[in-house]
Design a protein around this motif. Structure first.
Motif, PDB file in Angstrom:
ATOM      1  N   THR A   1      29.576 -46.313  12.354  1.00  0.00           N
ATOM      2  CA  THR A   1      28.421 -45.435  12.680  1.00  0.00           C
ATOM      3  C   THR A   1      28.714 -44.056  12.986  1.00  0.00           C
ATOM      4  N   THR A   2      30.104 -43.982  13.285  1.00  0.00           N
ATOM      5  CA  THR A   2      30.488 -42.357  13.548  1.00  0.00           C
ATOM      6  C   THR A   2      31.034 -41.626  12.281  1.00  0.00           C
ATOM      7  N   PRO A   3      31.905 -42.347  11.525  1.00  0.00           N
ATOM      8  CA  PRO A   3      32.090 -41.740  10.142  1.00  0.00           C
ATOM      9  C   PRO A   3      30.925 -41.891   9.383  1.00  0.00           C
ATOM     10  N   ALA A   4      30.093 -42.580   9.286  1.00  0.00           N
ATOM     11  CA  ALA A   4      28.827 -42.570   8.466  1.00  0.00           C
ATOM     12  C   ALA A   4      27.882 -41.355   8.686  1.00  0.00           C
ATOM     13  N   MET A   5      27.841 -41.137   9.832  1.00  0.00           N
ATOM     14  CA  MET A   5      27.019 -40.175  10.232  1.00  0.00           C
ATOM     15  C   MET A   5      27.537 -38.677  10.152  1.00  0.00           C
TER      16      MET A   5
END
Ligand code: FES
Length: 577
Positions: free
Chosen positions: A125-129
């Motif tokens: 979720t961190t890299p995607a955001m």
């Protein structure tokens, strides 16, 4: 920036039918007309989900962000994004990271937002955001959900994933009872938050902070600690300032120097191997070239400073009490670009200048490191012409220089079926080769790289073997595991040509991975090779297969790389009416 220059004024400012409709419909939520007085609109992109245990507390975090936004004179509007829960999502969250990045980017683009606070937690979720926000390039800052508290079982501290795998292996070897394992099950994850070892979620939170996309101290505050909500409140306040100032935008923060800093931090904290794929993808969105060789160059001159599982001894809670990431960055400062910018408007050097270390066994001084080189190395050779990755800090020292014969498995089902076959010719010197688990092959490059060791070897006390695949590995895993082999076997990379009994040489000091088979023989095998049938012929899976790049290119979609900044005039009328 003047009030009328705010992007949201395109929606809420005009005295036209469009403006009237935008205001009238939003007032259905019970807002007074004060929210349309020209205050910046702050989007809160929330990856909360009960299917993602690591992010299940993010609604509370969002409330704290809102507090900050209101108190600074902004107008917060929270919106959901898809959420990628590492534990429950099949076949792998990596299949959906780019989908989530598209979701975030297009929501930012389509809605009346002047700045965005990104709430993430679990691994992808961190890299995607970050990827989505970078492509949209509105002012954005990230608040991660924070790590869980330490696991505790009897007198033992447990690190999620790392100790789960260790104790599972003990159970397989017959050294742990079913009852004990059942007890452990209740002790591992005892609070909100993401995995509390230096796994992928902790690593990516640390790298978001190092890159300058999160406020100082964000990475390590435990999820249940009240200071995380206080930080979220400050992030809301800061987002309003950024909206009013029109920046800094991600493109002003994410320079080549910022990525160098992130790589150095990754090496010093013994970060997850997944961070390499994600950093390359994030850099690709920012338009910064980031070849794998850069990771190795910086790894050779960056010492390992952080003593956390799976490379070391402690957990994220200890890391926070020891000073957290600012204390590491302060130690590393002589190696960093101190003038890199951060979302709080200060430089990295300014942010960490006053940081203190309170426990030098958790965060070592630069002059007394745990290892003189970084945790992760990049290998090249005829088995991985475009590179492969090994976490040397979590590997067995006696296997870092090794020659053994290949025992080949064609895919995950094959290894599940045969790994404990008593007739399998395998011993601790063998090199276990797993094919067709890469970006296109699995598909989605799942975390299957830390392949199981045969039970009969575990029972003899063998704890590690050299394993090679085109898969990834959980950031909580450990062992002499060579990952991300590129090109992958499913597209005809050399890994596809390996056969049982082939000699393979691993030379970590020399950064080489070599298949000792004559080139003429490899040529014959190459001619006989045929690609496996595609896993999908329609739907999102087909889009993924058509567009996903190889591991050394970050596994982003080819059509998503780069920035597509939102334009101020975006925001059409309510055309459905
Ligand atoms: Fe979410 Fe480990 S399962 S971070």
């Amino acid at each position: 920036m003047t009030t009328e220059e705010l992007r949201s004024r395109n929606w809420f400012g005009p005295k036209t039918l469009d403006g009237f409709m935008h205001r009238a419909y939003l007032r259905a939520e019970g807002f007074s007309d004060l929210v349309f007085d020209g205050r910046p609109v702050i989007g809160i992109a929330n990856s909360w989900s009960e299917l993602t245990n690591c992010n299940a507390h993010l609604r509370q975090v969002a409330e704290a962000v809102k507090r900050g936004v209101w108190s600074a004179g902004g107008f917060p509007l929270e919106f959901p994004t898809i959420s990628l829960g590492e534990i429950l999502m099949k076949p792998t969250t990596m299949l959906f990271r780019n989908l989530m990045a598209m979701d975030v980017e297009e929501c930012i683009r389509a809605y009346p937002l002047d700045a965005v606070v990104l709430l993430s937690g679990c691994d992808k979720t961190t890299p995607a955001m970050l990827m989505g926000a970078i492509s949209a390039d509105v002012p954005a800052l990230m608040v991660t959900g924070g790590p869980m508290l330490r696991g505790n079982w009897r007198a033992e501290e447990l690190g999620s994933g790392t100790d789960a795998r260790r104790l599972w292996a003990e159970r397989r070897a017959g050294r742990l009872s079913e009852e004990d394992l059942c007890e452990v099950e209740a002790c591992l994850s005892r609070s909100t938050g993401h995995c509390m070892v230096m796994g992928t979620a902790s690593t990516m939170a640390a790298l978001a902070e190092t890159l300058g996309m999160a406020l100082p101290e964000n990475a390590a505050i435990p999820a249940p600690d009240s200071r995380r909500l206080a930080l979220a409140e400050l992030a809301g306040r800061r987002a309003v300032e950024m909206a009013r100032a029109g920046g800094p935008r991600p493109s002003e923060i994410l320079t080549a120097e910022a990525f160098d800093n992130a790589i150095r931090a990754d090496m010093a904290i013994g970060g997850s191997t997944n961070a390499i794929v994600h950093l390359v993808a994030i850099a690709g969105r920012a338009g910064v070239p980031l070849p794998l060789r850069r990771f190795d160059e910086l790894s050779r001159t960056t010492p390992l400073l952080v003593n956390l599982k799976p490379s070391g001894k402690y957990l994220m809670e200890d890391f926070f009490y020891a000073g957290g990431l600012p204390a590491v960055l302060k130690e590393l400062l002589p190696l960093l670009h101190g003038d890199a910018r951060s979302v709080n408007g200060r430089t990295l050097a300014d942010n960490v200048r006053d940081a203190r270390c309170w426990n030098e066994d958790v965060i070592r001084p630069l002059g007394v490191p745990l290892a003189s080189e970084g945790g992760t190395v990049i290998l090249f050779g005829n088995l991985c012409p475009d590179g492969a990755v090994l976490k040397q800090s979590a590997a067995s020292p006696h296997l870092l220089t090794h020659r053994g014969r290949a025992v080949v498995f064609e895919n995950q089902a094959d290894i599940a079926r045969r790994i404990d076959d008593p007739s399998l010719p395998i011993d601790e010197t063998s090199v276990l080769v797993l094919k067709h688990v890469g970006p296109k092959g699995a598909p989605g490059m799942p975390e299957w790289g830390a392949a199981p060791i045969p039970t009969r070897l575990l029972q003899r006390g063998v704890k590690d073997m050299v394993r090679i695949s085109d898969a990834r590995m959980s950031g909580t895993s450990y062992g002499t595991v060579i990952l991300h082999v590129a090109p992958e076997s499913a597209v005809g990379g050399p890994l596809a040509l390996v056969r049982d009994g082939d000699p393979i040489e691993l030379d970590v000091p020399g950064r080489r991975l070599t298949l000792r088979v004559e080139e003429a023989e490899l040529g014959r095998r190459r001619l006989a090779w045929t690609p496996p049938p595609p896993h999908f012929t329609s739907g999102y899976g087909r889009i993924f297969l058509d567009h996903v790049l190889q591991a050394n290119e970050g596994c982003d979609f080819d059509v998503l790389r780069g920035r597509r900044p939102v334009r101020r005039e975006e925001g059409g009328g309510p055309d459905r009416l």
